[in-house]
Design an enzyme around this catalytic site. Structure first.
Site, mmCIF file in Angstrom:
data_model
loop_
_atom_site.group_PDB
_atom_site.id
_atom_site.type_symbol
_atom_site.label_atom_id
_atom_site.label_comp_id
_atom_site.label_asym_id
_atom_site.label_seq_id
_atom_site.Cartn_x
_atom_site.Cartn_y
_atom_site.Cartn_z
ATOM 1 C CG ASP A 1 10.253 24.568 1.194
ATOM 2 O OD1 ASP A 1 11.427 24.975 1.300
ATOM 3 O OD2 ASP A 1 9.429 25.071 0.413
ATOM 4 C CG HIS B 1 4.376 0.114 8.439
ATOM 5 N ND1 HIS B 1 3.037 0.292 8.162
ATOM 6 C CD2 HIS B 1 4.468 -1.046 9.125
ATOM 7 C CE1 HIS B 1 2.345 -0.722 8.660
ATOM 8 N NE2 HIS B 1 3.186 -1.548 9.245
ATOM 9 C CG ASN C 1 -5.307 -3.532 8.122
ATOM 10 O OD1 ASN C 1 -5.396 -3.071 6.987
ATOM 11 N ND2 ASN C 1 -4.157 -3.908 8.639
ATOM 12 C CE1 TYR C 2 -0.692 -2.639 9.846
ATOM 13 C CE2 TYR C 2 -0.163 -0.844 11.336
ATOM 14 C CZ TYR C 2 0.112 -2.101 10.836
ATOM 15 O OH TYR C 2 1.170 -2.821 11.332
ATOM 16 C CB ALA D 1 -0.917 0.011 1.222
ATOM 17 C CG ASP E 1 -1.479 3.216 3.501
ATOM 18 O OD1 ASP E 1 -2.565 2.630 3.433
ATOM 19 O OD2 ASP E 1 -0.420 2.644 3.816
ATOM 20 N N GLY F 1 -5.603 12.602 4.243
ATOM 21 C CA GLY F 1 -6.649 13.509 4.710
ATOM 22 C C GLY F 1 -8.040 12.952 4.504
ATOM 23 C CE1 TYR G 1 0.979 3.255 9.054
ATOM 24 C CE2 TYR G 1 -1.116 3.274 7.888
ATOM 25 C CZ TYR G 1 0.118 2.696 8.126
ATOM 26 O OH TYR G 1 0.489 1.579 7.440
#
Length: 705
Positions: A473, A466, A412-413, A327, A329, A336, A415
């Site tokens: 910047d 992962h 399932n995850y 993935a 993601d 978002g 973050y």
């Protein structure tokens, strides 16, 4: 008043503010009118978000020497009937003349099409609506229903089948020109709150999103046995008779009787000496703009912009169909778009202020994610301390930090993303990985999974990695946004033994190497030499050290990519093969794996930007920092995973003339209490306590010296 909240109303007043619901509506209406007028057909909207102003124009506006940049909506949409992807830029400032534009834009006031570009051979991210539609297609497919009945005796497809939809990495070659999603299938055997990841099955269908049909199914030759045992975490399914809730946890409250020390006006955040603007979009989620530090009344920039811009999560099982389990993601689904609405007193503690996020659905309607971003402050232990053994005097200051956070869920995850700002000018970024392992059913006859661990009977959790990539910047002490900054590598180097300059062999020093080209700036970690990277401003000199002011980029432990360099994972996620990349600033270079990564077969970002060895002198350098974890699952990670943490730090190095936190006032927390020992042990604790000369400072027992 242990936990309080106040939501900040949204007012679009700055060029970096996220699009308002009305702006989204106007942009979508302009696209639909253009489509109708040009016979395009029905449109499906993936993302409608602000196209940020060019950096040069934004800096000029913020410094009062340039006009307000125009508001542009960037609309990524699909024409399903023609299987094409379009990038439409819509000017939201009212046109001077309410008539059709030269580009064929719509009539009316408030929005006009600025450009309409067909993206040949590219697939945009898969939105939440795409994922929901793909699952619905799988659950309504007659062949899927027949196979479930034949292989597993499942007939209640509607209530028992769960399809985790993923973008289709490494799709079958004959299908890869289509817009695809794949589904990893699970069963709920104990009602709607049952943990389906305890009941994986071996069928993996692929859906053509534009056709709305299943076009391919992989499965084991011999059906595996579905685990009949439930392994749950939902309170309604927990066996609290045999395993009761813990009863030894006493309340711990965060109390701020005078309210927080930060202020949030719209998206502009101030906390003690820190200043910044909070941005948000469907792709990156939380974005920080204009991070600066007030130093003796002077605004000193640190970061012009910072965000998480890509991820790659490759799995280690080399067998079909799990070769497709990878993935990206951020680029596949949108950090978002997948943001959570945070819960007061659970996700965030203390005196909280939230910001809502404004995204869109497939129809182009604005969707407001309530409480998507949390702002609060918290105690962070000791900031600094010294006990003078000669005077028996101690000075200690506690550290406080500002926290700006959000959480996103990808099937399932979870973050959880945290930016921490400290009183000494340091910044720390942290990602907490939690949620549920993406499981698979053990092949028939397998005793011990070679590529993972058994977490329930017949249920495997595969080793995976992962990788996260940040776009930083910097603008270290530069009101021009960091145009002349220099990035260098610093590490410890031992001196040769036995030479006159090192007669005892103990000598070593820090050696700095400037990274002056895009090839030289492709770097990896070296924890043996304490390697870090310095972002310095050669036109701002520290008055004490006489060296350029700088910030250090301090890495934390992070693995190498285990997939072979020839693998599709490594070709697509080139950013993860190094920890540091540096490129000249370009407004169009936003995402390290490419603007559109779904079903890509190569890196269309950093690989293109660094194929020529470009100079970094005076080019406003941008840092792409990659880090991550190798997740070798444990039984203890199931049924729900304790957080795994990774991240990095930015620390001032010669940015200040001394410790900037030395001005923290002496303070003793009047609410803290001492837990006295049992009565018969009190005689061991009856030594007199010597108070510090600074009345507010903490005390210590007498010295033993």
């Amino acid at each position: 008043m242990a936990t309080q909240t106040r939501r900040v109303p949204y007012v679009a007043c700055h060029p970096l503010d996220q699009l308002s619901p009305d702006e989204i509506r106007r942009a979508v209406e302009a696209c639909k009118e253009y489509g109708d007028g040009n016979g395009v057909g029905v449109l499906r909207f993936n993302t409608v978000m602000l196209k940020e102003p060019a950096k040069k124009a934004l800096l000029a506006f913020e410094r009062g020497i340039g006009p307000r940049p125009e508001r542009i909506a960037e609309c990524i949409l699909i024409v399903p009937s023609a299987s094409i992807t379009v990038e439409a830029l819509v000017r939201l400032d009212e046109p001077a003349v309410a008539s059709a534009t030269p580009t064929g834009g719509p009539k009316g006031r408030g929005a006009e099409i600025k450009s309409w570009k067909i993206l040949e051979g590219l697939q945009p991210l898969t939105s939440p609506d795409d994922n929901a539609d793909a699952e619905a297609v799988v659950k309504s497919d007659p062949r899927i229903a027949q196979l479930l009945k034949e292989r597993y005796g499942i007939v209640d497809v509607s209530n028992q089948l769960i399809c985790d939809t993923w973008a289709c990495h490494n799709a079958p070659e004959h299908l890869n020109h289509r817009r695809l999603m794949q589904g990893f299938l699970y069963l709920k055997l104990d009602g709607k709150y049952d943990n389906e990841y305890a009941h994986p099955i071996d069928m993996v269908p692929i859906v053509d999103l534009n056709l709305g049909k299943v076009v391919h199914i992989d499965m084991y030759d011999t059906p595996s046995t579905v685990n009949p045992q439930s392994v749950n975490y939902h309170p309604s399914l927990m066996d609290t008779v045999s395993e009761p809730w813990r009863d030894d946890i006493k309340p711990l409250h965060v109390v701020q009787p005078q309210g927080p020390s930060f202020s949030l006006h719209g998206a502009e955040l101030s906390w003690q000496k820190w200043r910044m603007r909070i941005g948000f979009n469907g792709r990156e989620g939380l974005v920080l703009h204009g991070v600066s530090y007030m130093d003796n009344g002077r605004v000193r920039p640190v970061l012009h912009r910072a965000s998480l811009v890509e991820m790659a999560v490759p799995y280690g099982d080399p067998n079909v169909p799990y070769i497709r389990k990878c993935a990206f993601d951020v680029g596949d689904y949108g950090f978002g778009l997948c943001a959570n609405s945070l819960e007061l007193g659970c996700d965030c503690l203390g005196h909280i202020q939230y910001l809502d996020a404004i995204v869109n659905n497939a129809k182009g309607e604005a969707v407001v994610i309530r409480k998507a971003v949390c702002v609060h402050e918290e105690d962070a232990g000791i900031m600094w301390k010294h006990w003078d053994c000669r005077t028996n005097h101690a000075e200690v200051r506690r550290s406080r930090r500002l926290v700006v956070s959000m959480v996103s869920t990808f099937m399932n995850y979870e973050y959880a993303l945290y930016w921490y700002f400290y009183q000494d000018g340091s910044i720390h970024f942290e990602l907490k990985l939690t949620g549920i392992l993406s499981t698979s059913v053990a092949p028939h006859g397998e005793d011990d999974p070679p590529f993972g661990v058994r977490v329930a009977p017949g249920v495997n959790a595969t080793v995976h990695q992962h990788f996260f990539c940040m776009r930083l910047d910097p603008a270290v002490d530069d009101m021009d946004g960091g145009r002349d900054l220099v990035v260098s590598e610093v590490e410890s180097v031992p001196l040769a033994p036995g030479v006159p300059s090192n007669p005892h062999g103990n000598g070593f020093k820090m050696v700095e190497t400037e990274l002056l080209s895009t090839t030289a700036a492709q770097r990896t970690h070296n924890f043996f030499t304490a390697r870090f990277w310095s972002i310095k401003n050669p036109f701002s000199i520290n008055p004490i050290s006489k060296r350029p002011v700088s910030y250090r980029l301090l890495p934390a432990a992070s693995p190498a990519m285990m997939s072979h360099p020839s693998s599709l994972v490594a070709r697509r996620a080139l950013f993860a093969t190094k920890q540091l990349w540096v490129t000249p600033h370009a407004d169009t270079q936003r995402y390290p794996a490419g603007e559109h990564v779904v079903q890509s077969n190569r890196c269309m970002g950093l690989a293109e930007w660094t194929k020529n060895d470009l100079s970094l002198r005076g080019t406003d350098p941008v840092l792409w920092y990659s880090f991550g974890v190798t997740h070798a699952p444990r039984v203890e990670d199931f049924p729900v995973m304790p957080v795994e943490v990774c991240g990095f730090s930015l620390k001032p190095d010669g940015f200040f003339a001394s410790n900037p936190a030395v001005d923290l006032p002496p303070c003793r927390d009047p609410v803290s209490t001492e837990q006295l020992p049992p009565q018969h042990d009190q005689h061991l604790h009856q030594q007199p306590v010597q108070a510090s000369a600074a009345g507010g400072s903490c005390c210590l027992l007498p010295s033993k010296l």
